[in-house]
Design an enzyme around this catalytic site. Structure first.
Site, PDB file in Angstrom:
ATOM      1  CG  HIS A 141      -3.260  73.728  24.107  1.00 21.86           C
ATOM      2  ND1 HIS A 141      -2.641  74.941  24.342  1.00 21.86           N
ATOM      3  CD2 HIS A 141      -2.281  72.788  24.138  1.00 21.86           C
ATOM      4  CE1 HIS A 141      -1.345  74.729  24.514  1.00 21.86           C
ATOM      5  NE2 HIS A 141      -1.097  73.424  24.392  1.00 21.86           N
TER       6      HIS A 141
ATOM      7  CG  HIS B 196       2.150  70.739  21.096  1.00 13.75           C
ATOM      8  ND1 HIS B 196       1.113  71.498  20.617  1.00 13.75           N
ATOM      9  CD2 HIS B 196       2.150  70.917  22.445  1.00 13.75           C
ATOM     10  CE1 HIS B 196       0.512  72.103  21.629  1.00 13.75           C
ATOM     11  NE2 HIS B 196       1.119  71.765  22.758  1.00 13.75           N
TER      12      HIS B 196
ATOM     13  CD  GLU C 263       4.204  64.234  28.590  1.00 12.53           C
ATOM     14  OE1 GLU C 263       5.111  63.726  27.915  1.00 12.53           O
ATOM     15  OE2 GLU C 263       4.319  64.512  29.796  1.00 12.53           O
ATOM     16  CG  ASP C 264      -1.113  65.294  27.205  1.00  5.86           C
ATOM     17  OD1 ASP C 264      -0.326  64.879  28.071  1.00  5.86           O
ATOM     18  OD2 ASP C 264      -1.318  66.495  26.976  1.00  5.86           O
TER      19      ASP C 264
ATOM     20  CG  ASP D 167       2.783  74.311  24.610  1.00  4.32           C
ATOM     21  OD1 ASP D 167       1.539  74.285  24.682  1.00  4.32           O
ATOM     22  OD2 ASP D 167       3.538  73.567  25.286  1.00  4.32           O
TER      23      ASP D 167
ATOM     24  CG  ASP E 208      10.433 106.489  26.539  1.00  3.89           C
ATOM     25  OD1 ASP E 208       9.942 106.358  27.670  1.00  3.89           O
ATOM     26  OD2 ASP E 208      11.548 106.054  26.204  1.00  3.89           O
TER      27      ASP E 208
HETATM   28 MN    MN Z   1       0.688  72.159  24.865  1.00  2.00          MN
END
Ligand code: MN
Length: 675
Positions: free
Chosen positions: A49, A73, A77-78, A140, A260
């Site tokens: 990712h 990024h 957090e993870d 993201d 169009d």
């Molecule tokens: Mn992400």
């Protein structure tokens, strides 16, 4: 994955020779070590990712720092990565951006209005601080949309809705069409699977036939452009799905009536070539009147520039042609990202993109306004109109295009032209008819704002009616200024000396008279101004406030940016300061026999005495052709009274007469027309 990171490094190096490959590799290794064996819903390694996000940003052409942040990024957090360590390894710039992204993580779609306002506010703050954070967030989101099939139906709907409500409009507002259209198409696919499939098949059926039709046209155009010796690139393309779907919804029509679906795009080297190509194309095919849009002269609010025209092909089938330079094309595709993307180098060597305007001014303006309002509901309403694509295009009488949020009225327009125009607005003409100023504007309306120097300023009610945050900010600014002045006036009266007190009550009374005169006698721009501008009929004319010209005065016109021609006296000091802009000066004449009145400022100097002001007023009252609009007076330490008068008068001869009368008033020793 190894191959992908190699491609990222290769492509960054191509775009920017000075790119620091080592830094990118370091960020990649660091992220990989921390994410370890974490998996995504798809079962793939999590690290896939961040690499994909970095790859999207590489295509947008972002710099090394942003690409590193993309790779890193999710680590705060993870994973167990610590801020201090990241700071030590990668420095403050990268660390701050990672933190910015982490804060935005909690930005989730909420039904509760207040929560949503807070989310937007965070997004805007992040953007105002460093727009790259928001670009990374958009990339993201794009990768999450690209891999949405692995999530539950419920999550698909929630995330797609959020994408359509927040992220796609944001990408559009930042001018990044490539991101915007992909986000919209993906969200469309998940939110309306049936309609998506139908459209896909419908277009497939038409594609071959239509592309053949366009091939014939594009071959014809090609040969003529070559003849004209213009360097160009020509493409035939399908419009993006979601925009077709929206058009069908909006116009309540089927696929057949959208002519169009496919368009021809011509890219050239210069603006001059753009117009040359437009001329050639119009010689080859008949344009549909009203369908020619010049976004080069007047770019969209997100800085999009291009010429659009719809023409009639063989058998009466219409098609659209877009003409733009390579540079405009880069800006159209990459929006604010183009600022980083093409600073250093780019694949089309001919182009150097320079960002001339502050593309994020609207972000700051909205934030500023948000700082002033306490009502989240109100903020949300304005933000939605600002952020969301809905725009309305209207014309000034001079033919300039103005872009406003949908639902805007003539007050919004007035303030978008200029703050002063808004503050002096007294009325508006829409398509040549007088209309209430709160009239909502429609695409293509021709709007003339009527102003008066005697206007008493905006009304508080206007705040309820205007749509744009720009107009709101400016109206609020006006009231803040007024309040400040009122407080100051009160303090001045308290502080003032004995001499002034004699004269004060009279002024108070007079200013009431003055304001009655204002409301009944105020003449507007719309009434004949008595001015002829060389070579132009019907042009917006405004008398400059610095020198208030009168018939008989020698005058000159100055072509303002979007506010018509302002008339100055030839000897006005402001005009002599404009010699470098001689090209914008234009010859103007007084028309003969025009029954119009003009404002003039006069200064009377006198030794102070009782009844002075009353005598002066009486003399003005006796002159039938002169009206008193306002009066202001002060007394110097030496007991000299300085009385400033605003008069409405018909011409220079009348003025001279009036000045002589005032000079004869007892104890007056000087009367001047103010410059
Ligand atoms: Mn992400």
């Amino acid at each position: 994955m190894e191959e992908e990171i190699q491609n990222i490094i290769k492509s960054t190096k191509e775009k920017n020779k000075k790119s620091d490959s080592k830094l990118i590799i370091k960020a990649y290794e660091y992220a990989k070590n921390h994410h370890g064996n974490q998996k995504r819903e798809s079962g793939e390694l999590f690290m896939v990712h961040p690499v994909a996000v970095a790859s999207i940003l590489t295509e947008l052409g972002l710099d090394d720092q942003a690409i590193c942040v993309a790779l890193l990024h999710d680590i705060i957090e993870d994973t167990d990565a610590k801020r201090d360590e990241i700071l030590k390894e990668f420095g403050p710039e990268i660390t701050e951006m990672i933190e910015g992204i982490t804060k935005l993580k909690k930005l989730e779609y909420q039904t509760k209005e207040e929560q949503q306002v807070e989310n937007y506010r965070r997004l805007f703050l992040a953007m105002a601080k460093d727009v790259r954070v928001v670009l990374i967030k958009l990339a993201d989101r794009l990768n999450n949309m690209q891999t949405l099939k692995h999530l539950s139906r419920k999550s698909q709907i929630r995330i797609s809705k959020e994408t359509l409500d927040i992220y796609a409009p944001l990408a559009n507002r930042l001018g990044i069409y490539s991101l915007k259209s992909e986000l919209e198409n993906l969200a469309f696919k998940y939110l309306y699977p049936e309609e998506y499939k139908e459209l896909l098949e419908g277009i497939k059926g038409k594609k071959e036939e239509r592309l053949k039709f366009l091939d014939v046209i594009s071959d014809n155009i090609k040969s003529h452009l070559k003849e004209a010796d213009i360097e160009f690139d020509i493409q035939s393309r399908v419009k993006h799905f979601y925009s077709i779907y929206r058009k069908m919804q909006r116009d309540n029509c089927g696929l057949e009536s959208i002519y169009d679906l496919f368009a021809i795009r011509i890219l050239v080297n210069s603006v001059k070539d753009c117009y040359a190509v437009l001329g050639i194309v119009h010689e080859l095919y008949n344009p549909i009147p009203g369908k020619i849009k010049d976004y080069i002269a007047v770019p969209k609010s997100n800085n999009y520039q291009s010429l659009h025209t719809t023409l009639i092909g063989a058998n009466g089938v219409p098609f659209e042609v877009q003409i733009r330079t390579w540079e405009m094309h880069q800006v159209a595709e990459f929006g604010v990202a183009a600022h980083w993307a093409f600073k250093e180098a780019n694949k089309h060597k001919r182009v150097t993109v320079t960002v001339k305007e502050d593309k994020l001014a609207w972000v700051r303006e909205t934030l500023k306004w948000q700082g002033e309002t306490q009502d989240p509901e109100e903020f949300m309403k304005v933000l939605k109109t600002e952020l969301f694509e809905d725009e309305v295009y209207v014309f000034t009488p001079k033919g300039d295009i103005k872009v406003l949020p949908r639902g805007s009225n003539t007050i919004d327009l007035a303030y978008s032209i200029h703050e002063e125009i808004g503050n002096k607005m007294t009325g508006a003409k829409v398509n040549n008819k007088m209309k209430p100023i709160i009239t909502e504007l429609k695409n293509g309306d021709i709007v003339e704002i009527i102003t008066s120097d005697n206007s008493t300023g905006p009304s508080r009610d206007w705040l309820k009616f205007v749509k744009s945050s720009g107009a709101k900010t400016k109206i609020q600014k006006w009231f803040r200024k007024i309040e400040k002045e009122e407080t100051k006036d009160k303090q001045d009266i308290k502080k003032s000396d004995v001499g002034a007190n004699i004269i004060r009550p009279e002024i108070q009374k007079l200013s009431n008279v003055g304001s009655t005169a204002i409301s009944t006698q105020g003449h507007s721009q719309n009434a004949s101004t008595g001015i002829k501008v060389k070579g132009i009929d019907n042009c917006l004319v405004k008398f400059s406030k610095c020198c208030n010209p009168l018939p008989g005065d020698e005058i000159v016109g100055y072509i303002t940016k979007g506010r018509g021609v302002s008339i100055h006296r030839s000897n006005c000091s402001n005009i002599s300061g404009l010699i470098s802009e001689e090209a914008r000066l234009i010859d103007v004449y007084w028309e003969k026999d025009v029954d119009t009145s003009y404002n003039v400022d006069i200064e009377v100097l006198s030794s102070d005495r009782k009844g002075l002001l009353a005598d002066i007023i009486k003399e003005i009252g006796n002159a039938k052709t002169v009206k008193l609009l306002g009066v202001n007076s002060k007394i110097t330490k030496d007991q000299i009274a300085i009385i400033e008068l605003k008069l409405e008068i018909t011409n220079l001869k009348e003025l001279k007469k009036m000045i002589n009368i005032l000079k004869s008033v007892q104890s007056v020793y000087e009367v001047n027309r103010r410059k």
